[in-house]
Enzyme design. Structure first.
Site, PDB file in Angstrom:
ATOM      1  N   ILE A 205       0.876  -1.179   0.000  1.00  0.00           N
ATOM      2  CA  ILE A 205       0.000   0.000   0.000  1.00  0.00           C
ATOM      3  C   ILE A 205       0.913   1.228   0.000  1.00  0.00           C
ATOM      4  CG2 ILE A 205      -1.849   1.220   1.215  1.00  0.00           C
ATOM      5  CD1 ILE A 205      -2.415  -1.519   2.680  1.00  0.00           C
ATOM      6  N   GLU A 206       1.004   1.886  -1.131  1.00  0.00           N
ATOM      7  CA  GLU A 206       1.919   3.037  -1.246  1.00  0.00           C
ATOM      8  C   GLU A 206       1.223   4.334  -0.858  1.00  0.00           C
ATOM      9  OE1 GLU A 206       3.712   2.750  -5.144  1.00  0.00           O
ATOM     10  OE2 GLU A 206       4.927   1.031  -4.491  1.00  0.00           O
TER      11      GLU A 206
ATOM     12  N   GLU B 185       4.121  -7.883   3.016  1.00  0.00           N
ATOM     13  CA  GLU B 185       4.425  -8.768   4.142  1.00  0.00           C
ATOM     14  C   GLU B 185       3.977  -8.150   5.460  1.00  0.00           C
ATOM     15  OE1 GLU B 185       6.301  -7.795   1.654  1.00  0.00           O
ATOM     16  OE2 GLU B 185       8.048  -9.073   1.353  1.00  0.00           O
TER      17      GLU B 185
ATOM     18  N   CYS C  29      10.854  -5.693   6.614  1.00  0.00           N
ATOM     19  CA  CYS C  29       9.934  -6.833   6.765  1.00  0.00           C
ATOM     20  C   CYS C  29      10.639  -8.024   7.417  1.00  0.00           C
ATOM     21  CB  CYS C  29       9.342  -7.222   5.420  1.00  0.00           C
ATOM     22  SG  CYS C  29       8.163  -6.003   4.803  1.00  0.00           S
TER      23      CYS C  29
END
Ligand code: THU
Length: 139
Positions: free
Chosen positions: A46-47, A58, A96
């Protein structure tokens, strides 16, 4: 991990690509995360126009799971590519990997990198993040 479960996780990660919000990089990523309860949580990247608030697929999956009470995890599957086209393996970023380190056993947690149900590689978290720093270091 049995092959059927791996195939199911790959399908779930690839199915997330359609939800990826990546208008800036156009690099779509999907993830599926097998939790201790046996439930599979999914996530996409989700930018954000301000760039830094962007979240990887992740971490989306991990935060969904942890926020629903999960604390143990067996495996994560990741699939990604430019415009959602899968041609190469997409490995988790360092942030992540560190989030995985918080909740997962480095020797047993599996990271499945997938291009298709037939083309995938499996690593342990320890292989992905050798000599990582985690909760055990603080006791
Ligand atoms: N990204 C992920 O979601 N997971 C990865 O494993 C690698 C990178 C995202 C972050 C950003 O939205 C885009 O892919 C390009 O870096």
């Amino acid at each position: 991990m049995n092959e059927q479960l791996v195939a199911h996780m790959i399908e779930a990660a690839i199915a997330q690509l359609k939800f990826s919000y990546a208008p800036y990089s156009e690099f779509k990523v999907g993830a599926s995360l097998l939790a201790g309860s046996g439930k599979i949580y999914t996530g996409c990247n989700i930018e954000n126009a301000a760039y830094t608030p962007s979240n990887c697929a992740e971490r989306t999956a991990f935060f969904k799971a942890v926020s629903e009470g999960e604390r143990k995890f067996h495996a994560i599957c990741i699939a990604g590519g430019k415009d959602g086209i899968l041609t190469e393996y997409t490995a988790p970023c360092g942030v992540c990997r560190q989030v995985m380190m918080e909740f997962c056993s480095p020797d047993t947690f599996k990271v499945i990198l997938a291009i298709s149900k037939e083309q995938y590689k499996i690593y342990t978290l320890n292989e992905m993040l050798p000599f990582g720093f985690g909760p055990a270091n603080l006791v």
